[in-house]
Design a protein around this motif. Structure first.
Motif, PDB file in Angstrom:
ATOM      1  N   ALA A   1     127.779   7.110 -53.288  1.00 17.01           N
ATOM      2  CA  ALA A   1     126.407   7.024 -53.057  1.00 17.01           C
ATOM      3  C   ALA A   1     126.236   8.407 -54.727  1.00 17.01           C
ATOM      4  CB  ALA A   1     125.516   7.368 -52.027  1.00 17.01           C
ATOM      5  N   ASP A   2     126.538   9.277 -54.766  1.00 17.39           N
ATOM      6  CA  ASP A   2     126.546   9.941 -55.954  1.00 17.39           C
ATOM      7  C   ASP A   2     127.412   9.483 -56.680  1.00 17.39           C
ATOM      8  OD1 ASP A   2     128.629  10.269 -54.726  1.00 17.39           O
ATOM      9  OD2 ASP A   2     128.913  13.036 -54.805  1.00 17.39           O
ATOM     10  N   HIS A   3     128.851   8.609 -56.343  1.00 17.07           N
ATOM     11  CA  HIS A   3     129.537   8.651 -57.924  1.00 17.07           C
ATOM     12  C   HIS A   3     128.549   7.062 -58.681  1.00 17.07           C
ATOM     13  CE1 HIS A   3     133.101  10.572 -56.703  1.00 17.07           C
ATOM     14  NE2 HIS A   3     132.425  11.604 -57.260  1.00 17.07           N
ATOM     15  N   LEU A   4     127.832   6.240 -57.660  1.00 13.67           N
ATOM     16  CA  LEU A   4     127.633   5.263 -58.409  1.00 13.67           C
ATOM     17  C   LEU A   4     125.929   5.335 -59.399  1.00 13.67           C
ATOM     18  CD1 LEU A   4     126.519   2.596 -55.085  1.00 13.67           C
ATOM     19  CD2 LEU A   4     128.780   2.543 -56.587  1.00 13.67           C
ATOM     20  N   ILE A   5     125.648   6.704 -58.463  1.00 11.59           N
ATOM     21  CA  ILE A   5     124.035   7.211 -59.856  1.00 11.59           C
ATOM     22  C   ILE A   5     125.170   7.872 -60.911  1.00 11.59           C
ATOM     23  CG2 ILE A   5     122.714   9.473 -59.970  1.00 11.59           C
ATOM     24  CD1 ILE A   5     122.254   6.852 -58.012  1.00 11.59           C
ATOM     25  N   GLU A   6     126.271   8.938 -61.096  1.00  9.50           N
ATOM     26  CA  GLU A   6     127.315   9.263 -62.439  1.00  9.50           C
ATOM     27  C   GLU A   6     127.396   7.613 -62.767  1.00  9.50           C
ATOM     28  OE1 GLU A   6     129.791  11.947 -60.382  1.00  9.50           O
ATOM     29  OE2 GLU A   6     128.202  13.031 -59.065  1.00  9.50           O
ATOM     30  N   ASP A   7     128.180   6.966 -62.049  1.00  7.10           N
ATOM     31  CA  ASP A   7     128.492   6.121 -63.566  1.00  7.10           C
ATOM     32  C   ASP A   7     127.633   5.339 -63.621  1.00  7.10           C
ATOM     33  OD1 ASP A   7     131.069   6.464 -62.421  1.00  7.10           O
ATOM     34  OD2 ASP A   7     131.109   5.013 -60.956  1.00  7.10           O
TER      35      ASP A   7
ATOM     36  N   GLU B   1     115.578   3.193 -57.691  1.00  7.47           N
ATOM     37  CA  GLU B   1     115.090   3.294 -59.525  1.00  7.47           C
ATOM     38  C   GLU B   1     115.983   2.428 -60.162  1.00  7.47           C
ATOM     39  OE1 GLU B   1     113.961   6.614 -60.738  1.00  7.47           O
ATOM     40  OE2 GLU B   1     112.689   7.179 -58.659  1.00  7.47           O
ATOM     41  N   HIS B   2     117.244   2.837 -59.860  1.00  5.28           N
ATOM     42  CA  HIS B   2     117.303   2.123 -60.968  1.00  5.28           C
ATOM     43  C   HIS B   2     118.253   0.543 -60.621  1.00  5.28           C
ATOM     44  CE1 HIS B   2     118.046   5.087 -63.955  1.00  5.28           C
ATOM     45  NE2 HIS B   2     117.602   5.887 -63.250  1.00  5.28           N
ATOM     46  N   ASP B   3     118.280   0.088 -59.660  1.00  5.52           N
ATOM     47  CA  ASP B   3     118.496  -1.391 -58.706  1.00  5.52           C
ATOM     48  C   ASP B   3     120.548  -1.113 -58.631  1.00  5.52           C
ATOM     49  OD1 ASP B   3     117.541  -3.615 -57.614  1.00  5.52           O
ATOM     50  OD2 ASP B   3     117.049  -4.791 -59.694  1.00  5.52           O
ATOM     51  N   LEU B   4     121.246  -0.307 -58.489  1.00  7.95           N
ATOM     52  CA  LEU B   4     122.096  -0.592 -58.765  1.00  7.95           C
ATOM     53  C   LEU B   4     122.351  -1.515 -57.624  1.00  7.95           C
ATOM     54  CD1 LEU B   4     123.295   2.847 -58.460  1.00  7.95           C
ATOM     55  CD2 LEU B   4     122.522   1.637 -60.303  1.00  7.95           C
ATOM     56  N   ALA B   5     124.042  -1.885 -58.469  1.00  7.86           N
ATOM     57  CA  ALA B   5     124.662  -3.052 -57.196  1.00  7.86           C
ATOM     58  C   ALA B   5     125.994  -2.602 -56.075  1.00  7.86           C
ATOM     59  CB  ALA B   5     124.623  -4.264 -57.615  1.00  7.86           C
TER      60      ALA B   5
ATOM     61  N   ILE C   1     123.223  12.215 -65.517  1.00  6.51           N
ATOM     62  CA  ILE C   1     123.615  12.665 -64.663  1.00  6.51           C
ATOM     63  C   ILE C   1     124.910  12.660 -64.345  1.00  6.51           C
ATOM     64  CG2 ILE C   1     123.204  12.713 -61.482  1.00  6.51           C
ATOM     65  CD1 ILE C   1     120.628  10.909 -62.346  1.00  6.51           C
ATOM     66  N   GLU C   2     125.543  13.885 -64.177  1.00 11.10           N
ATOM     67  CA  GLU C   2     126.603  14.624 -63.974  1.00 11.10           C
ATOM     68  C   GLU C   2     126.987  14.965 -62.754  1.00 11.10           C
ATOM     69  OE1 GLU C   2     128.404  16.710 -66.846  1.00 11.10           O
ATOM     70  OE2 GLU C   2     127.906  15.761 -68.413  1.00 11.10           O
ATOM     71  N   ASP C   3     126.264  15.047 -61.386  1.00 11.40           N
ATOM     72  CA  ASP C   3     126.791  15.865 -60.543  1.00 11.40           C
ATOM     73  C   ASP C   3     125.593  15.467 -59.567  1.00 11.40           C
ATOM     74  OD1 ASP C   3     127.562  17.291 -58.596  1.00 11.40           O
ATOM     75  OD2 ASP C   3     126.643  19.574 -58.871  1.00 11.40           O
ATOM     76  N   ALA C   4     125.253  14.526 -58.923  1.00 16.80           N
ATOM     77  CA  ALA C   4     124.570  13.466 -58.915  1.00 16.80           C
ATOM     78  C   ALA C   4     124.092  14.720 -56.987  1.00 16.80           C
ATOM     79  CB  ALA C   4     124.318  11.646 -58.540  1.00 16.80           C
ATOM     80  N   GLU C   5     125.582  14.565 -56.399  1.00 13.13           N
ATOM     81  CA  GLU C   5     126.234  15.356 -55.383  1.00 13.13           C
ATOM     82  C   GLU C   5     124.279  16.856 -55.082  1.00 13.13           C
ATOM     83  OE1 GLU C   5     129.342  16.968 -54.115  1.00 13.13           O
ATOM     84  OE2 GLU C   5     129.221  15.992 -51.569  1.00 13.13           O
ATOM     85  N   ALA C   6     124.313  17.090 -56.184  1.00 11.01           N
ATOM     86  CA  ALA C   6     123.540  18.075 -55.888  1.00 11.01           C
ATOM     87  C   ALA C   6     122.372  17.687 -55.826  1.00 11.01           C
ATOM     88  CB  ALA C   6     123.581  19.285 -57.250  1.00 11.01           C
ATOM     89  N   LEU C   7     121.582  17.000 -55.417  1.00 13.02           N
ATOM     90  CA  LEU C   7     120.168  15.904 -56.356  1.00 13.02           C
ATOM     91  C   LEU C   7     120.157  15.863 -54.570  1.00 13.02           C
ATOM     92  CD1 LEU C   7     120.419  13.460 -58.620  1.00 13.02           C
ATOM     93  CD2 LEU C   7     119.824  15.725 -58.850  1.00 13.02           C
ATOM     94  N   GLY C   8     120.644  15.490 -53.649  1.00 10.48           N
ATOM     95  CA  GLY C   8     120.812  15.651 -52.125  1.00 10.48           C
ATOM     96  C   GLY C   8     120.030  13.884 -51.969  1.00 10.48           C
ATOM     97  N   VAL C   9     120.638  13.666 -50.807  1.00 11.89           N
ATOM     98  CA  VAL C   9     120.229  12.908 -50.497  1.00 11.89           C
ATOM     99  C   VAL C   9     119.312  11.693 -50.313  1.00 11.89           C
ATOM    100  CG1 VAL C   9     120.080  10.838 -48.016  1.00 11.89           C
ATOM    101  CG2 VAL C   9     121.770  12.585 -48.684  1.00 11.89           C
ATOM    102  N   ASP C  10     117.596  11.929 -50.366  1.00  9.61           N
ATOM    103  CA  ASP C  10     117.367  11.502 -50.720  1.00  9.61           C
ATOM    104  C   ASP C  10     116.609  11.163 -52.341  1.00  9.61           C
ATOM    105  OD1 ASP C  10     116.093  12.086 -48.212  1.00  9.61           O
ATOM    106  OD2 ASP C  10     114.247  13.849 -48.301  1.00  9.61           O
ATOM    107  N   ARG C  11     117.188  11.768 -53.002  1.00 12.31           N
ATOM    108  CA  ARG C  11     116.915  11.625 -54.538  1.00 12.31           C
ATOM    109  C   ARG C  11     118.378  10.284 -54.733  1.00 12.31           C
ATOM    110  NH1 ARG C  11     113.774   9.790 -58.366  1.00 12.31           N
ATOM    111  NH2 ARG C  11     115.168  10.680 -60.548  1.00 12.31           N
ATOM    112  N   VAL C  12     118.965  10.608 -54.584  1.00 12.86           N
ATOM    113  CA  VAL C  12     120.389   9.536 -54.239  1.00 12.86           C
ATOM    114  C   VAL C  12     119.171   8.753 -54.372  1.00 12.86           C
ATOM    115  CG1 VAL C  12     122.323   9.017 -53.629  1.00 12.86           C
ATOM    116  CG2 VAL C  12     122.103  11.202 -54.521  1.00 12.86           C
ATOM    117  N   GLU C  13     118.886   8.047 -52.856  1.00 13.08           N
ATOM    118  CA  GLU C  13     118.603   6.866 -52.894  1.00 13.08           C
ATOM    119  C   GLU C  13     117.289   6.220 -53.571  1.00 13.08           C
ATOM    120  OE1 GLU C  13     116.717   6.657 -48.665  1.00 13.08           O
ATOM    121  OE2 GLU C  13     118.802   7.121 -47.300  1.00 13.08           O
ATOM    122  N   GLU C  14     116.363   7.564 -53.845  1.00 14.63           N
ATOM    123  CA  GLU C  14     115.187   7.137 -54.802  1.00 14.63           C
ATOM    124  C   GLU C  14     116.159   6.825 -56.753  1.00 14.63           C
ATOM    125  OE1 GLU C  14     112.220  10.006 -53.726  1.00 14.63           O
ATOM    126  OE2 GLU C  14     112.355  10.110 -56.000  1.00 14.63           O
TER     127      GLU C  14
END
Ligand code: GAP
Length: 596
Positions: free
Chosen positions: A97-103, A125-129, A108-121
């Motif tokens: 999940a963190d890599h999807l955000i980073e891509d 928010e970015h409507d990722l597929a 955002i270069e280090d999504a892991e540091a944001l925590g599970v809840d924020r990554v879900e959000e």
């Protein structure tokens, strides 16, 4: 710059590496190193061993790859060695999940540091597929997924075990014995080269992120108060640093400096970490990493592993992306302290004082005839708790009563019953838990970097040629020997030459198939530094037989006597001379026999 696809194709075609178990459909995240790749990898490991074990005066061990569960309870891997998993409800594919955000999100270069809840959000928010099928991932849960491969030791239900996720734990758990071999003297270093296993959620980019890989690790055990590295050996080494402060700054940039200045200016906090960065810089240069595509990047606060107080990564640029190829972590006393707490053994060393010290020791001598009747089976634990309290908080015995906790229960005792006193004792030393500094190299990623950085193209005889400009120390084969054509005399001499070179300790490939041009191209593509061709001209007349010697990168040739060949090649391969020196002493061959 070579793309990942071109490099992967060359790796497969020429036997460097390819997906494993392809006869059974393949298994994602597992690769086989073919003959060239295995030789290249072995050479990288030997060069690492020479630099980080032998030259640093360290010892190497080989521990099992399967370890029982309590090891990883203690190390923290059971609880904390997780990646963020999201599964696509449509196609069932798993993703980091963190890599999807980073891509998807530029800043955002280090999504892991944001925590599970924020990554879900963020996914919402970015409507990722889903990258596999395109279905929406919004609303799918993100979970922490433990990366260790679990197994069971022995038949039946067995004992739970895990494939080690880092070779380091095999060194830490043996510390009580290893310190004996080091005669209890700090500092000392122990190395290990071997496989590590991680059940990566989405292995990708060939051998860069795989589920089984080789690490080369050094655990340097130090007394943090006394031991200093030999910084003078690396003070002038020039490095490109990318500290956390620069990464966080809007206009942040690399810092080009020396190891000495980086310490003076406190860019690198730990002198030990700085020392190993200096040693590593020299080693990477030696094995053929392009230092214009190399940097040391400090971990951001949220990026550090659970055990690391500070960490710098060695990163190389491959195919336009930066990848981590080694980590240099200050692990403090974390590992030895945890194993000391969880096991029966002692993970400390005895540090002898220069002079014995007289110290005041708070102690208790509880009256058990009073504690026994009052507290029954808990009396012994209460006595132990009183002793611990005396050592940690002697003032607690100033009042008439003293209270201790045992297994969550409070016990109050008359201070007289504890028999508290402060005694003078002479001590010769103390038990300390060493700190650990750890350079940890990924061997596969180093191999990949070397292939990528060595990949070159030019034009020879009006044809585009691909060649790997590998450092001779690392190249899978030192020299290839060819008879120009299948003539008996040429074949016999070529056989003899190959045998002689092998007897001199060189790794030799013999090839008599296809045109000589194709044979040169094959060797160029696997990075063989030299090719020797036995031709008719070299066997003419009564003079000593000669052969042509061709250097890979320049594709230029000279004629040399068979009698001189082994010694001259050995010298050049050992760095005691260059091909250009040989060109000054031997007849140059202008005709490029690649056209023969
Ligand atoms: N003992 C410390 C440790 O294991 P790490 O940064 O997790 O630290 C060290 O791993 C090195 O191992 C990395 O720099 C990388 O080169 C290599 N590595 C880690 N995971 C890998 C993977 N899934 N595939 C290939 N190499 C990997």
């Amino acid at each position: 710059m070579v793309g990942q696809q071109a490099l992967t194709e060359l790796a497969k075609r020429r036997g460097f590496f390819f997906g494993a178990n392809e006869a059974y459909g393949g298994t994602a995240g597992f690769y086989t190193f073919g003959p060239e790749g295995a030789a290249l990898k072995r050479n990288v490991e030997s060069a690492w061993r020479e630099r980080f074990t032998l030259r640093l005066g360290n010892e190497e061990i080989e521990a099992p790859t399967v370890m029982p569960e309590p090891v990883f309870e203690a190390s923290g891997h059971l609880d904390g060695f997780d990646d963020m998993l999201i599964e696509c409800a449509e196609c069932g594919e798993s993703h980091r999940a963190d890599h999807l955000i980073e891509d998807a999100v530029a800043d955002i270069e280090d999504a892991e540091a944001l925590g599970v809840d924020r990554v879900e959000e963020l996914i919402r928010e970015h409507d990722l597929a889903c990258p596999t099928c395109g279905a929406a991932l919004s609303g799918e849960p993100v979970e922490d997924f433990n990366l260790m491969f679990e197994t069971s030791i022995g038949p039946g239900s067995g004992q739970p075990g895990y494939l080690r996720p880092e070779t380091a734990q095999g060194i830490f758990v043996e510390f009580p014995r290893l310190k004996e071999y080091a005669r209890g003297q700090l500092p000392f270093g122990v190395t290990q080269i071997g496989p590590a296993y991680r059940n990566e959620i989405s292995p990708r980019r060939g051998i860069i992120r795989v589920r089984e890989f080789t690490q080369a690790e050094l655990e340097q055990f130090i007394d943090p108060e006394e031991d200093e590295p030999p910084l003078e050996d690396v003070a002038d080494v020039e490095v490109t640093l990318y500290p956390a402060s620069e990464q966080n700054a809007d206009d942040g940039d690399y810092i080009q400096t020396t190891i000495g200045e980086a310490i003076d200016e406190e860019i690198i906090g730990s002198p030990w970490v700085a020392y190993f960065l200096g040693v590593a810089q020299g080693w990477y240069e030696r094995v053929g990493v392009d230092m214009d595509r190399f940097r040391f990047r400090q971990h951001l606060a949220g990026e550090r592993a659970h055990y690391a107080a500070d960490c710098w990564d060695a990163e190389s640029e491959v195919g336009g992306n930066w990848i981590e190829i080694a980590g240099f972590a200050y692990r403090g006393d974390y590992d030895l302290r945890k194993h000391g707490e969880h096991s029966e053994d002692r993970f400390t060393v005895f540090k002898r004082y220069d002079e014995p010290k007289t110290v005041e020791r708070a102690t208790v001598n509880p009256d058990m005839s009073a504690l026994g009747p009052e507290f029954g089976g808990a009396a012994g634990d209460v006595a132990d708790a009183l002793q611990e309290l005396a050592e940690s908080d002697p003032d607690a015995f100033d009042s008439n009563e003293v209270t201790v906790d045992v297994d969550g229960e409070s016990y109050t005792i008359d201070t007289d019953v504890a028999n508290f006193s402060v005694e003078e004792q002479t001590e010769n030393g103390e038990h300390i838990t060493p700190h650990v500094v750890e350079p940890s190299f990924g061997v596969g990623r180093t191999v990949y970097t070397l292939l990528d950085h060595a990949y070159s193209e030019d034009t020879v005889d009006d044809e585009t040629r691909t060649y790997l400009s590998l450092a001779p120390e690392i190249a899978p084969t030192d020299v290839a020997v060819f008879p120009l054509v299948g003539d008996d005399d040429l074949v016999t001499t070529a056989d003899d030459v190959a045998d002689e070179l092998r007897a001199a300790g060189l790794s030799v490939s013999y090839d008599d198939s296809g045109s000589i041009g194709r044979r040169y191209r094959r060797q160029d593509e696997i990075g063989t530094p030299f090719c020797v061709t036995v031709d008719h001209e070299g066997l003419e007349g009564d003079s000593e037989p000669t052969v042509t010697l061709r250097e890979r990168d320049s594709a230029s040739q000279l004629r040399i006597s068979v009698a001189d060949l082994a010694a001259e090649l050995e010298a050049v391969l050992a760095g005691d001379g260059t091909f250009a020196d040989l060109q000054d002493r031997y007849e140059r061959v202008d005709t490029d026999v690649t056209t023969a």
